[in-house]
Scaffold this motif. Structure first.
Motif, PDB file in Angstrom:
ATOM      1  N   ARG A   3      -5.737 -29.639 -12.778  1.00  0.00           N
ATOM      2  CA  ARG A   3      -4.697 -28.944 -12.019  1.00  0.00           C
ATOM      3  C   ARG A   3      -3.799 -28.164 -12.956  1.00  0.00           C
ATOM      4  N   LEU A   4      -3.581 -26.906 -12.624  1.00  0.00           N
ATOM      5  CA  LEU A   4      -2.622 -26.056 -13.338  1.00  0.00           C
ATOM      6  C   LEU A   4      -1.475 -25.750 -12.394  1.00  0.00           C
ATOM      7  N   SER A   5      -0.256 -25.993 -12.846  1.00  0.00           N
ATOM      8  CA  SER A   5       0.930 -25.640 -12.068  1.00  0.00           C
ATOM      9  C   SER A   5       1.398 -24.248 -12.491  1.00  0.00           C
ATOM     10  N   PHE A   6       1.486 -23.335 -11.519  1.00  0.00           N
ATOM     11  CA  PHE A   6       1.997 -21.998 -11.833  1.00  0.00           C
ATOM     12  C   PHE A   6       3.464 -21.859 -11.419  1.00  0.00           C
ATOM     13  N   ALA A   7       4.203 -22.969 -11.556  1.00  0.00           N
ATOM     14  CA  ALA A   7       5.639 -22.952 -11.279  1.00  0.00           C
ATOM     15  C   ALA A   7       6.444 -22.483 -12.478  1.00  0.00           C
ATOM     16  N   SER A   8       5.783 -22.135 -13.587  1.00  0.00           N
ATOM     17  CA  SER A   8       6.475 -21.646 -14.785  1.00  0.00           C
ATOM     18  C   SER A   8       6.600 -20.123 -14.751  1.00  0.00           C
ATOM     19  N   SER A   9       7.313 -19.584 -15.711  1.00  0.00           N
ATOM     20  CA  SER A   9       7.572 -18.141 -15.728  1.00  0.00           C
ATOM     21  C   SER A   9       6.287 -17.352 -15.931  1.00  0.00           C
ATOM     22  N   MET A  10       6.290 -16.111 -15.501  1.00  0.00           N
ATOM     23  CA  MET A  10       5.126 -15.259 -15.657  1.00  0.00           C
ATOM     24  C   MET A  10       4.773 -15.079 -17.130  1.00  0.00           C
ATOM     25  N   ASP A  11       5.771 -14.976 -17.994  1.00  0.00           N
ATOM     26  CA  ASP A  11       5.500 -14.822 -19.430  1.00  0.00           C
ATOM     27  C   ASP A  11       4.773 -16.053 -19.969  1.00  0.00           C
ATOM     28  N   ASP A  12       5.242 -17.241 -19.603  1.00  0.00           N
ATOM     29  CA  ASP A  12       4.581 -18.456 -20.059  1.00  0.00           C
ATOM     30  C   ASP A  12       3.164 -18.550 -19.505  1.00  0.00           C
ATOM     31  N   LEU A  13       2.988 -18.166 -18.261  1.00  0.00           N
ATOM     32  CA  LEU A  13       1.656 -18.228 -17.662  1.00  0.00           C
ATOM     33  C   LEU A  13       0.681 -17.292 -18.370  1.00  0.00           C
ATOM     34  N   ARG A  14       1.118 -16.079 -18.648  1.00  0.00           N
ATOM     35  CA  ARG A  14       0.234 -15.132 -19.347  1.00  0.00           C
ATOM     36  C   ARG A  14      -0.143 -15.662 -20.730  1.00  0.00           C
ATOM     37  N   GLU A  15       0.845 -16.169 -21.455  1.00  0.00           N
ATOM     38  CA  GLU A  15       0.580 -16.692 -22.793  1.00  0.00           C
ATOM     39  C   GLU A  15      -0.344 -17.902 -22.726  1.00  0.00           C
ATOM     40  N   ALA A  16      -0.100 -18.790 -21.785  1.00  0.00           N
ATOM     41  CA  ALA A  16      -0.929 -19.987 -21.652  1.00  0.00           C
ATOM     42  C   ALA A  16      -2.365 -19.629 -21.299  1.00  0.00           C
ATOM     43  N   LEU A  17      -2.553 -18.719 -20.377  1.00  0.00           N
ATOM     44  CA  LEU A  17      -3.900 -18.325 -19.985  1.00  0.00           C
ATOM     45  C   LEU A  17      -4.664 -17.703 -21.148  1.00  0.00           C
ATOM     46  N   GLU A  18      -3.987 -16.938 -21.958  1.00  0.00           N
ATOM     47  CA  GLU A  18      -4.649 -16.350 -23.124  1.00  0.00           C
ATOM     48  C   GLU A  18      -5.031 -17.437 -24.129  1.00  0.00           C
ATOM     49  N   ARG A  19      -4.149 -18.362 -24.363  1.00  0.00           N
ATOM     50  CA  ARG A  19      -4.478 -19.466 -25.276  1.00  0.00           C
ATOM     51  C   ARG A  19      -5.668 -20.263 -24.754  1.00  0.00           C
ATOM     52  N   ILE A  20      -5.692 -20.546 -23.459  1.00  0.00           N
ATOM     53  CA  ILE A  20      -6.807 -21.299 -22.879  1.00  0.00           C
ATOM     54  C   ILE A  20      -8.105 -20.513 -23.029  1.00  0.00           C
ATOM     55  N   ARG A  21      -8.053 -19.220 -22.746  1.00  0.00           N
ATOM     56  CA  ARG A  21      -9.253 -18.372 -22.853  1.00  0.00           C
ATOM     57  C   ARG A  21      -9.811 -18.419 -24.271  1.00  0.00           C
ATOM     58  N   VAL A  22      -8.933 -18.293 -25.247  1.00  0.00           N
ATOM     59  CA  VAL A  22      -9.373 -18.315 -26.646  1.00  0.00           C
ATOM     60  C   VAL A  22      -9.978 -19.665 -26.994  1.00  0.00           C
ATOM     61  N   ARG A  23      -9.325 -20.737 -26.594  1.00  0.00           N
ATOM     62  CA  ARG A  23      -9.844 -22.067 -26.946  1.00  0.00           C
ATOM     63  C   ARG A  23     -11.174 -22.340 -26.266  1.00  0.00           C
ATOM     64  N   LEU A  24     -11.348 -21.916 -25.011  1.00  0.00           N
ATOM     65  CA  LEU A  24     -12.630 -22.107 -24.347  1.00  0.00           C
ATOM     66  C   LEU A  24     -13.741 -21.343 -25.074  1.00  0.00           C
ATOM     67  N   GLY A  25     -13.398 -20.168 -25.577  1.00  0.00           N
ATOM     68  CA  GLY A  25     -14.370 -19.410 -26.364  1.00  0.00           C
ATOM     69  C   GLY A  25     -14.765 -20.153 -27.636  1.00  0.00           C
ATOM     70  N   GLN A  26     -13.801 -20.783 -28.275  1.00  0.00           N
ATOM     71  CA  GLN A  26     -14.089 -21.562 -29.478  1.00  0.00           C
ATOM     72  C   GLN A  26     -14.987 -22.753 -29.158  1.00  0.00           C
ATOM     73  N   LEU A  27     -14.704 -23.426 -28.053  1.00  0.00           N
ATOM     74  CA  LEU A  27     -15.517 -24.569 -27.670  1.00  0.00           C
ATOM     75  C   LEU A  27     -16.948 -24.161 -27.343  1.00  0.00           C
ATOM     76  N   THR A  28     -17.101 -23.007 -26.715  1.00  0.00           N
ATOM     77  CA  THR A  28     -18.445 -22.523 -26.336  1.00  0.00           C
ATOM     78  C   THR A  28     -19.253 -22.173 -27.572  1.00  0.00           C
ATOM     79  N   SER A  29     -18.591 -21.602 -28.581  1.00  0.00           N
ATOM     80  CA  SER A  29     -19.311 -21.130 -29.771  1.00  0.00           C
ATOM     81  C   SER A  29     -19.551 -22.215 -30.796  1.00  0.00           C
ATOM     82  N   SER A  30     -18.866 -23.371 -30.644  1.00  0.00           N
ATOM     83  CA  SER A  30     -19.004 -24.420 -31.650  1.00  0.00           C
ATOM     84  C   SER A  30     -20.242 -25.278 -31.422  1.00  0.00           C
TER      85      SER A  30
END
Length: 398
Positions: free
Chosen positions: A371-398
């Motif tokens: 579960r992801l709560s999108f009750a946080s600010s739009m700036d935090d959400l954008r930053e968090a989604l980018e971090r998650i995207r990058v980490r998922l890419g790292q996990l896929t390539s490892s």
């Protein structure tokens, strides 16, 4: 020391256990800017970032400045019960007598009071899996048995009539539903809810509906309160979500007339009354400027949903049912190769993003969904989604 056996039937609240782990990481080097770290982004707790309105905060200050903070009736301030009655009439076109409304110390106290008044040892209460964990724990705490019925995406993660009919037994006492739901943000279709309620009523049972996110509905098809089905519905509600008064611990029940005095007796003995300060302050929620602000906030939450859900879908964390209310995205993590618990732990450590694994919400989907709560600010959400995207890419390539 000998403890009551009911304690063993109550599982930990894993949302809070994960929050403790997130706080530990937040104090470590990976989150220390002085050591090249970055701050933790918390998308794990269901708490709107808006907070209480200015009018509410000002009302609390004026009241406490006067010095006297007496008890109220166990059922709450008459004026607040009347404001809620007016609110139902203005927003739902429902005639809910203020005498049927009981103010409580948060929705948690409302659920406890309802379960104490309705259920006992030997009773079974049907509810969907996934669902908010404390709902089933309140049932277990009164020595009744919560019966979790798996409800998948094809059912909007909500119960249907066929399930209720199939699993209803001589021990069944009622259903406990939530619409919109935590963790899924999905609502039960009104016609399905009406059919379930009619069946439960015919069997002499009770329909209890957790409606704490009902005012945060984004789709007119699901915006109607279950109270429209009849005076025998028990509705749980809260000032925490739509009104933003999380730490003020204020909620309410709407009850059939015959339940009001029994619940009042319980409240007198268990709590005396809800917080007088919170009640006095909550009156300001119903001022026109406050209500306009709350509607603006709902529109902002919809905007966040419309950004978050497509982003999760694109990065391999699909949300199978678009949330039509609340502020949660229930995302399928199975494509990552990790269970949701392990993935959430990894994202806290390596992406510094706190999410909630599905373990809390029932066994059917707990290891697959998060579960992801999108009750946080739009700036935090954008930053968090980018971090998650990058980490998922790292996990896929490892």
């Amino acid at each position: 020391m000998h403890l009551a056996s009911r304690v063993d039937r109550i599982q930990p609240f894993y949302v809070m256990e994960c929050a403790k782990r997130a706080d530990e990481i937040a104090r470590s080097a990976v989150c220390d800017p002085g050591q090249g770290g970055r701050h933790m982004i918390y998308l794990n707790i269901g708490e709107p970032d808006f907070g209480a309105s200015a009018a509410v905060r000002e009302a609390a200050s004026r009241f406490t400045a006067a010095g006297q903070v007496p008890y109220t009736q166990a059922t709450g301030l008459v004026a607040l019960r009347q404001r809620l009655s007016d609110w139902y009439r203005n927003t739902q076109n429902l005639n809910i007598a203020p005498e049927r409304i009981v103010i409580t110390a948060g929705a948690s106290a409302a659920l406890q009071l309802a379960c104490l008044a309705l259920f006992e040892r030997g009773d079974e209460v049907l509810m969907p899996d996934p669902s908010y964990p404390c709902n089933r724990h309140f049932v277990a705490a009164v020595d009744a048995t919560p019966v979790l019925l798996p409800a998948g995406a094809d059912q909007r993660f909500q119960l249907n009539l066929a399930q209720v009919q199939q699993h209803w037994t001589d021990q069944s006492r009622g259903v406990l539903l939530a619409s919109p739901s935590n963790p899924t943000g999905t609502s039960i279709a009104p016609d399905e809810l009406a059919r379930i309620h009619a069946f439960v009523r015919e069997r002499g049972g009770v329909t209890v509906v957790d409606e704490i996110y009902q005012a945060l509905s984004y789709d007119d098809r699901y915006r109607r309160s279950a109270l429209a089905l009849g005076d025998d519905v028990v509705s749980i509600n809260s000032f925490s979500k739509y009104f933003g008064m999380t730490g003020w611990r204020l909620g309410w029940l709407v009850l059939p007339d015959s339940m009001v005095y029994p619940v009042e007796k319980l409240a007198q003995n268990l709590y005396i009354c809800p917080s007088t300060i919170a009640q006095k302050a909550a009156l300001a929620n119903f001022e026109p400027a406050s209500l306009t602000e709350f509607e603006r906030r709902r529109d902002e939450l919809r905007r966040r949903r419309d950004m978050v859900v497509p982003a999760l879908n694109a990065m391999g964390l699909p949300v199978p049912v678009l949330p039509d209310g609340a502020f949660y995205a229930w995302a399928d993590a199975s494509g990552t190769g990790l269970g949701s618990w392990d993935l959430c732990m990894d994202l806290m450590q390596h992406a510094q993003v706190a999410l909630t694994p599905g373990r809390d919400f029932g066994p059917a989907f707990g290891e697959r969904f998060l579960r992801l709560s999108f009750a946080s600010s739009m700036d935090d959400l954008r930053e968090a989604l980018e971090r998650i995207r990058v980490r998922l890419g790292q996990l896929t390539s490892s």
